[in-house]
Design an enzyme around this catalytic site. Sequence first.
Site, mmCIF file in Angstrom:
data_model
loop_
_atom_site.group_PDB
_atom_site.id
_atom_site.type_symbol
_atom_site.label_atom_id
_atom_site.label_comp_id
_atom_site.label_asym_id
_atom_site.label_seq_id
_atom_site.Cartn_x
_atom_site.Cartn_y
_atom_site.Cartn_z
ATOM 1 N N GLY A 169 0.806 -1.200 0.000
ATOM 2 C CA GLY A 169 0.000 0.000 0.000
ATOM 3 C C GLY A 169 0.844 1.257 0.000
ATOM 4 N N ASN A 170 0.227 2.368 0.370
ATOM 5 C CA ASN A 170 0.934 3.649 0.350
ATOM 6 C C ASN A 170 1.887 3.810 1.521
ATOM 7 O OD1 ASN A 170 -0.362 5.026 -1.997
ATOM 8 N ND2 ASN A 170 -2.210 4.641 -0.810
ATOM 9 N N ASP A 205 -4.907 -2.872 -6.485
ATOM 10 C CA ASP A 205 -5.569 -3.399 -5.291
ATOM 11 C C ASP A 205 -7.081 -3.431 -5.482
ATOM 12 O OD1 ASP A 205 -5.561 -0.611 -5.325
ATOM 13 O OD2 ASP A 205 -5.278 -0.398 -3.164
ATOM 14 N N ARG A 206 -7.634 -2.389 -6.118
ATOM 15 C CA ARG A 206 -9.066 -2.391 -6.410
ATOM 16 C C ARG A 206 -9.426 -3.548 -7.338
ATOM 17 N NH1 ARG A 206 -10.482 3.175 -9.056
ATOM 18 N NH2 ARG A 206 -12.587 2.274 -9.095
#
Length: 244
Positions: free
Chosen positions: A12-13, A104-105
């Site tokens: 992730g970020n 990720d979506r």
Amino acid sequence: MTGHYCLQLDVGNSSAKWRLVNNAEVLARGVYVPDDTSSLEAMLGCAEQVQQVWIASVAGDQREGELATVLEQRWGVSPWFARTQANTGDLVNSYSDPGRMGVDRWLAMLGARHRYRERLCVVDAGSAVTIDLVAEDGRHEGGYIIPGPTLMERALLLDTDRVRFAEAVEYDLPPGRSTAEAVRHGVALAEAGAVNLAMEQAGEPAPRLVLCGGAAPTMQQLLNGRGEWLPDLVFEGLQIMAGQ
């Protein structure tokens, strides 16, 4: 240890979730945070040898390259990075440029689609909250992206002079009676309200709601238990795409 080991990462970020899989069995899992030596050592120490490394990443090219180098040096295996596609199986992307959609979506939708052959609303609650609708035939109907709780709070703190608080307040829905409660409960209202409105806007047939991401348990509480929490949904989608 014997077997065929696959290290899977959801980057992730701000951090990366990982799990070590031998066939269908999850042997270990953890969270890697960049610049945190102990979390890196835990990930690199999860197995003497792995045969495959699969990565779903929304990080930038530099961070992906640095991570790939570390993993190659440890195990001599070049990671495979999942990328959003125009279609994977019968899941069909609505974007004219599919690569612009966060992987990720896409993987969360793919994992949900594999589980349920019906209309879906897939919510990934992390640094950002994404809400995506998938038709019964697998067509992506579109989606929404809104800031997650931390980003919402940061916007208030950065752009206002008098919205300040030090109290530890939970996310909840009653009207706040202090600045801390007003902010935290306001954020909760916005997050849960967005999901509820998206479900309302979706019309009929009502989609099945599935939730993933680090903030999904809190989101589910705010929704009065509505929806199904599937914490490994992105990993499930990663496994499906890797097997295509």
